[in-house]
Design a protein around this motif. Structure first.
Motif, PDB file in Angstrom:
ATOM      1  N   GLN A 187      10.418  -1.729  -5.485  1.00 31.86           N
ATOM      2  CA  GLN A 187       9.891  -1.562  -5.382  1.00 31.86           C
ATOM      3  C   GLN A 187       8.859  -3.195  -4.651  1.00 31.86           C
ATOM      4  O   GLN A 187       9.614  -4.502  -5.032  1.00 31.86           O
ATOM      5  CB  GLN A 187       9.594  -2.108  -7.190  1.00 31.86           C
ATOM      6  CG  GLN A 187       9.480  -0.999  -7.654  1.00 31.86           C
ATOM      7  CD  GLN A 187       8.775  -0.829  -9.461  1.00 31.86           C
ATOM      8  OE1 GLN A 187       8.979  -1.624 -10.050  1.00 31.86           O
ATOM      9  NE2 GLN A 187       8.835   0.285  -9.729  1.00 31.86           N
ATOM     10  N   ARG A 219      11.083  -6.567  -6.393  1.00 29.61           N
ATOM     11  CA  ARG A 219      11.888  -6.371  -8.118  1.00 29.61           C
ATOM     12  C   ARG A 219      12.991  -6.188  -7.898  1.00 29.61           C
ATOM     13  O   ARG A 219      12.824  -4.638  -7.510  1.00 29.61           O
ATOM     14  CB  ARG A 219      10.740  -5.492  -8.729  1.00 29.61           C
ATOM     15  CG  ARG A 219      11.103  -5.743 -10.156  1.00 29.61           C
ATOM     16  CD  ARG A 219      10.232  -4.939 -10.873  1.00 29.61           C
ATOM     17  NE  ARG A 219       9.173  -4.964 -11.269  1.00 29.61           N
ATOM     18  CZ  ARG A 219       8.129  -5.220 -12.036  1.00 29.61           C
ATOM     19  NH1 ARG A 219       7.163  -3.993 -12.123  1.00 29.61           N
ATOM     20  NH2 ARG A 219       6.694  -5.750 -12.666  1.00 29.61           N
ATOM     21  N   THR A 227       1.013   2.191  -3.933  1.00 33.83           N
ATOM     22  CA  THR A 227       0.497   1.283  -5.212  1.00 33.83           C
ATOM     23  C   THR A 227      -0.966   2.283  -5.914  1.00 33.83           C
ATOM     24  O   THR A 227      -1.416   2.957  -5.886  1.00 33.83           O
ATOM     25  CB  THR A 227      -0.013   0.154  -4.270  1.00 33.83           C
ATOM     26  OG1 THR A 227       0.028  -0.833  -5.504  1.00 33.83           O
ATOM     27  CG2 THR A 227      -1.171   0.158  -3.793  1.00 33.83           C
ATOM     28  N   VAL A 244       2.769  -2.920  -8.266  1.00 30.87           N
ATOM     29  CA  VAL A 244       4.013  -2.587  -7.294  1.00 30.87           C
ATOM     30  C   VAL A 244       3.147  -2.291  -5.912  1.00 30.87           C
ATOM     31  O   VAL A 244       2.517  -1.178  -6.181  1.00 30.87           O
ATOM     32  CB  VAL A 244       5.643  -2.310  -7.412  1.00 30.87           C
ATOM     33  CG1 VAL A 244       5.371  -3.849  -8.512  1.00 30.87           C
ATOM     34  CG2 VAL A 244       5.166  -1.500  -8.376  1.00 30.87           C
ATOM     35  N   VAL A 250       5.555   0.941  -4.208  1.00 31.38           N
ATOM     36  CA  VAL A 250       6.940   1.181  -4.111  1.00 31.38           C
ATOM     37  C   VAL A 250       7.088   2.179  -2.965  1.00 31.38           C
ATOM     38  O   VAL A 250       6.534   2.705  -2.499  1.00 31.38           O
ATOM     39  CB  VAL A 250       6.570   2.348  -5.145  1.00 31.38           C
ATOM     40  CG1 VAL A 250       7.938   2.847  -5.459  1.00 31.38           C
ATOM     41  CG2 VAL A 250       7.242   2.184  -6.360  1.00 31.38           C
ATOM     42  N   THR A 251       8.172   2.291  -2.520  1.00 31.74           N
ATOM     43  CA  THR A 251       8.373   2.942  -1.177  1.00 31.74           C
ATOM     44  C   THR A 251       8.318   4.160  -1.148  1.00 31.74           C
ATOM     45  O   THR A 251       9.149   4.018  -1.834  1.00 31.74           O
ATOM     46  CB  THR A 251       9.738   2.216  -0.411  1.00 31.74           C
ATOM     47  OG1 THR A 251      10.783   1.973  -2.086  1.00 31.74           O
ATOM     48  CG2 THR A 251       9.339   0.523  -0.478  1.00 31.74           C
ATOM     49  N   GLU A 280      11.151   6.417  -2.613  1.00 34.02           N
ATOM     50  CA  GLU A 280      11.247   6.799  -4.297  1.00 34.02           C
ATOM     51  C   GLU A 280      10.351   7.296  -4.273  1.00 34.02           C
ATOM     52  O   GLU A 280      10.868   7.798  -5.745  1.00 34.02           O
ATOM     53  CB  GLU A 280      11.438   5.296  -4.566  1.00 34.02           C
ATOM     54  CG  GLU A 280      12.176   3.621  -4.764  1.00 34.02           C
ATOM     55  CD  GLU A 280      12.747   3.799  -5.395  1.00 34.02           C
ATOM     56  OE1 GLU A 280      12.343   3.423  -6.612  1.00 34.02           O
ATOM     57  OE2 GLU A 280      14.107   2.115  -5.431  1.00 34.02           O
ATOM     58  N   ILE A 325       5.375   4.733  -9.895  1.00 34.84           N
ATOM     59  CA  ILE A 325       4.680   3.636  -9.561  1.00 34.84           C
ATOM     60  C   ILE A 325       4.109   2.074 -10.874  1.00 34.84           C
ATOM     61  O   ILE A 325       4.598   1.422 -10.627  1.00 34.84           O
ATOM     62  CB  ILE A 325       3.327   3.882  -9.216  1.00 34.84           C
ATOM     63  CG1 ILE A 325       4.133   4.973  -7.653  1.00 34.84           C
ATOM     64  CG2 ILE A 325       2.839   2.571  -7.744  1.00 34.84           C
ATOM     65  CD1 ILE A 325       2.717   5.051  -7.466  1.00 34.84           C
ATOM     66  N   GLY A 326       3.587   2.777 -11.501  1.00 26.96           N
ATOM     67  CA  GLY A 326       3.216   1.302 -12.512  1.00 26.96           C
ATOM     68  C   GLY A 326       1.322   1.791 -12.811  1.00 26.96           C
ATOM     69  O   GLY A 326       1.015   2.603 -12.945  1.00 26.96           O
TER      70      GLY A 326
END
Length: 280
Positions: free
Chosen positions: A2, A26, A151, A183, A185-186, A189, A269-270
């Protein structure tokens, strides 16, 4: 892994602490600095995101803000989930329906969304793709390899302005109207083609839920198609469309009110949590 842009403060022996921003990663220990003030500058300068990214100092009291504050291009796709297409009464598209925003439209994961009172403001939870390499005329595999990460975004739309004409631009590009983050995220992930749950809530009530596995055009499709007519560069953003459940398609129609809390979440992701402010 992240990544994001954070606001933090650095203590000073000469006086009060100094507020600043930094691109960051992160880690289990907390946010660690990358050598740029934000992810836009980091990616534009040739930085890469991944498990081998070199990390700097630990940043105390850091909080995520808009991860990509100054993309050169923000390209958006409409009508890209089957349910949403059906609720608008349209046929499945043969090509992506595209429009653009400006960087001025972007805000962070917990910022207010400020728009004009008396407008019809609607929600649109979306997966956003972050471009990590320059591509022009890319095929699907090249486009997929150019994805730096993903994202969360909400393409908050001013419907009465959007439908003034057949072109959507004036309802989509209002300043400070598009939350993003928290964030990036790659791709190692999360895999949108395998299916990530996208959901949206208004004051705690779920109004949208779908899976990115049902996208008509997936992230690689979109980047390849867009790169046919315009170059995409590191730090550019591509929004992939919203699921069914938008307010304008409901009977009766439903729009956001001043003080409403809009939550946008994508699995893995978030979460964005933004308050709507409608002012004169």
């Amino acid at each position: 892994m992240q990544f994001g842009t954070v606001a933090t403060a650095r203590a000073s022996t000469a006086g009060p602490s100094t507020a600043w921003t930094s691109a960051a990663a992160r880690t289990p220990e907390g946010w660690r600095a990358l050598p740029a003030p934000d992810l836009s500058a980091y990616l534009a300068g040739g930085g890469t995101l991944g498990p081998d990214t070199a990390l700097g100092e630990l940043l105390p009291h850091a909080r995520p803000i808009a991860p990509l504050p100054s993309p050169a291009k923000v390209v958006c796709c409409g009508l890209n989930y089957g349910e949403h297409i059906r609720e608008t009464g349209r046929e499945l598209p043969t090509h992506p329906t595209l429009f653009a925003k400006y960087a001025d439209s972007l805000v962070g994961p917990d910022d207010d969304v400020s728009l004009a009172a008396g407008t019809d403001v609607d929600w649109e939870a979306e997966l956003a793709v972050v471009v990590g390499a320059e591509i022009r005329g890319a095929d699907r595999s090249t486009a997929a390899a150019a994805i730096a990460g993903f994202t969360v975004a909400n393409d908050v739309s001013v419907r009465d302005w959007q439908y003034r004409t057949l072109q959507w631009f004036q309802g989509k590009a209002w300043d400070r109207s598009t939350p993003t983050g928290p964030v990036v995220v790659t791709p190692d992930e999360v895999d949108p083609t395998a299916g990530l749950t996208v959901s949206c809530r208004v004051n705690g009530e779920e109004v949208q839920r779908d899976s990115t596995a049902t996208l008509v055009f997936d992230p690689a499709d979109l980047l390849a198609y867009i790169s046919t007519f315009t170059v995409l560069r590191p730090g550019d953003l591509v929004l992939t469309g919203t699921p069914g459940g938008v307010g304008t398609a409901r009977d009766p129609q439903r729009f956001l009110a001043d003080g409403d809390v809009l939550e946008t979440e994508i699995e893995g992701i978030g979460l964005l949590r933004n308050t709507i402010r409608l002012t004169d």
